[in-house]
Enzyme design. Structure first.
Site, PDB file in Angstrom:
ATOM      1  N   THR A  48      -2.931   4.877   5.698  1.00 30.96           N
ATOM      2  CA  THR A  48      -1.666   4.351   5.150  1.00 30.96           C
ATOM      3  C   THR A  48      -0.740   5.554   4.995  1.00 30.96           C
ATOM      4  OG1 THR A  48      -2.790   2.784   3.643  1.00 30.96           O
ATOM      5  CG2 THR A  48      -0.696   3.381   2.979  1.00 30.96           C
ATOM      6  N   HIS A  97       0.747   6.383   8.591  1.00 33.09           N
ATOM      7  CA  HIS A  97       1.688   5.451   8.935  1.00 33.09           C
ATOM      8  C   HIS A  97       3.147   5.552   8.128  1.00 33.09           C
ATOM      9  CE1 HIS A  97       2.966   0.887   9.551  1.00 33.09           C
ATOM     10  NE2 HIS A  97       3.268   1.191   8.594  1.00 33.09           N
ATOM     11  N   GLU A  98       2.863   5.721   7.047  1.00 34.96           N
ATOM     12  CA  GLU A  98       4.149   6.106   5.772  1.00 34.96           C
ATOM     13  C   GLU A  98       4.910   7.341   6.419  1.00 34.96           C
ATOM     14  OE1 GLU A  98       5.437   3.544   4.553  1.00 34.96           O
ATOM     15  OE2 GLU A  98       3.784   2.454   4.397  1.00 34.96           O
ATOM     16  N   LEU A 131       0.727  -1.324   0.113  1.00 39.29           N
ATOM     17  CA  LEU A 131       0.030   0.096   0.045  1.00 39.29           C
ATOM     18  C   LEU A 131       0.763   1.301  -0.087  1.00 39.29           C
ATOM     19  CD1 LEU A 131      -2.857  -0.757   2.606  1.00 39.29           C
ATOM     20  CD2 LEU A 131      -2.610  -1.471   0.248  1.00 39.29           C
TER      21      LEU A 131
END
Ligand SMILES: [Zn+2]
Length: 410
Positions: free
Chosen positions: A212, A215-216, A175
């Site tokens: 996502t 988180h990244e 992802l």
């Protein structure tokens, strides 16, 4: 009993394939990441300063949208919805913070880090902070190709002044992935798959709340996965409980595993676990301090404290042009000869597909069609011997585009 077992196995397989979050950062770091050896340059930049306790750190962001199809060319609204999520999650303003279990509530922190879309590009052009680029590639892998124009990618904007986010069709099940702080500035930033970015538009069910990117981006600020990428590993943060491995989907509290330090078990609702978007909702104070330390004097992200690229008044040129999906025209490798021509005109292409099915039309200089021929192969002849001497136009193409040639008949 056997049926039960098969059903149980199928259920487990389904759980691990349909909804599991795949973050490619660990793999990317193993295969691609190197710490840079050059010291930061302050040439033409403001001198560095330290963070002020409790100040809100605001990071200018550029979102590079790399698309081949209109679906991949996500809307401005989808991009803005992602910026909103980042600003909520890093400020503990997310509506679902009420879902943090009571046992962990006192650990949930407001990082006091925010994000704005850039208003000035590195060349001083005004911008919306959205950089749309048509690419010929069907997908990108979780490596550095997406940042390299020589292989169909799009170059990073100065990573000392912008957080670069590339949105694309990422190959396979990953992802997203991120570069940790301290690497090559030309490769620095975060890559996210187009159908898990933001909260508006075409999004996948388990990944439709923009987590996502949360988180990244946290990886980009130096956070590790909460299980330390190891069996009962250490993420270098004191207030995240040690846990056996990652969690996925939506576990229920408490989730106790053999290396849990106490009965509260795993902090599976932490953004640095791999649970579904709807089930992650907090960073801890320890994570906050680790991220903010990157912006302090001497920290690997310190230069961003002196970046004012969200200030529209700094623009001196513009605006930044944007790509759309190009109209397909016949390739340039069509040759027409001899010219001048006496009797037969040859039309040749290196590729069969360039000419097959296209229509060749001979027109007068006034644009009046005289006759036409449907092309069947990459080598065709058109008889012009019956035409009076003079200048004519040859048009080859179809409804998607045309290519024109001036022909001299002797
Ligand atoms: Zn990750």
């Amino acid at each position: 009993m056997r049926l039960y077992l098969i059903t149980a196995i199928l259920f487990c397989l389904n759980m691990t394939t349909a909804a599991q979050r795949i973050c490619a950062t660990e793999e990317y770091v193993k295969n691609n990441f190197k710490l840079r050896t050059t010291a930061p340059s302050f040439e033409g930049k403001l001198p560095p300063r330290d963070t002020v306790p409790n100040e809100i750190i605001t990071i200018p962001v550029v979102v590079h949208v790399l698309f081949k199809t209109s679906g991949q060319n996500i809307t401005d609204q989808q991009i803005l919805s992602q910026i909103d999520v980042l600003n909520q999650d890093f400020r503990l303003l997310n509506g679902d913070k009420s879902m943090v279990p009571a046992a962990f509530k006192s650990l949930a922190a407001d990082s006091r880090i925010m994000f704005c879309l850039a208003k000035v590009d590195p060349d001083g052009r005004s911008t919306s902070g959205i950089d749309r680029k048509y690419v010929a590639k069907d997908y990108f892998r979780a490596d550095d190709d997406i940042k390299n124009p020589a292989v169909g990618g799009v170059k990073a904007w100065d990573s000392e002044r912008y957080l670069n986010i590339w949105v694309c069709n990422l190959f396979g099940r990953a992802l997203g992935y991120a570069t940790p702080p301290g690497g090559d500035l030309a490769k620095d930033g975060v890559v996210i798959k187009f159908d898990v970015f933001g909260t508006k538009g075409y999004l996948r069910g388990d990944f439709n709340k923009g987590r996502t990117a949360t988180h990244e981006v946290a990886h980009w600020m130096g956070l590790k996965h909460i299980w330390g990428d190891d069996d009962c590993g250490d993420d270098g943060v004191d207030d995240t409980p040690r846990q056996r491995s990652y969690n996925f989907n939506c576990p229920s509290f408490p989730r106790y595993t053999p290396c849990s330090p106490n009965a509260n078990g795993d902090m599976y609702m932490n953004y640095m676990d791999l649970t579904s978007d709807a089930c992650m909702n907090m960073f801890t104070y320890g994570q906050k301090n680790k991220m903010r330390a990157m912006f302090a004097l001497g920290g690997l992200r310190n230069s961003l404290l002196r970046s004012y690229q969200c200030d529209a008044s700094l623009a001196t040129a513009g605006p930044l042009p944007q790509d759309t999906i190009p109209v397909v025209v016949p390739a340039d490798n069509i040759s027409v000869y001899p010219n001048p021509v006496v009797d037969y005109l040859n039309i040749h292409s290196k590729e069969l597909q360039t000419l097959k099915g296209k229509v060749a039309i001979i027109l007068s200089t006034a644009g009046k069609p005289l006759f036409q021929q449907v092309l069947q192969s990459s080598d065709e002849k058109i008889k012009l011997g019956h035409l009076p001497a003079g200048i004519y136009l040859l048009s080859i193409g179809d409804e998607t585009g045309k290519k024109n040639f001036k022909i001299i008949k002797m």
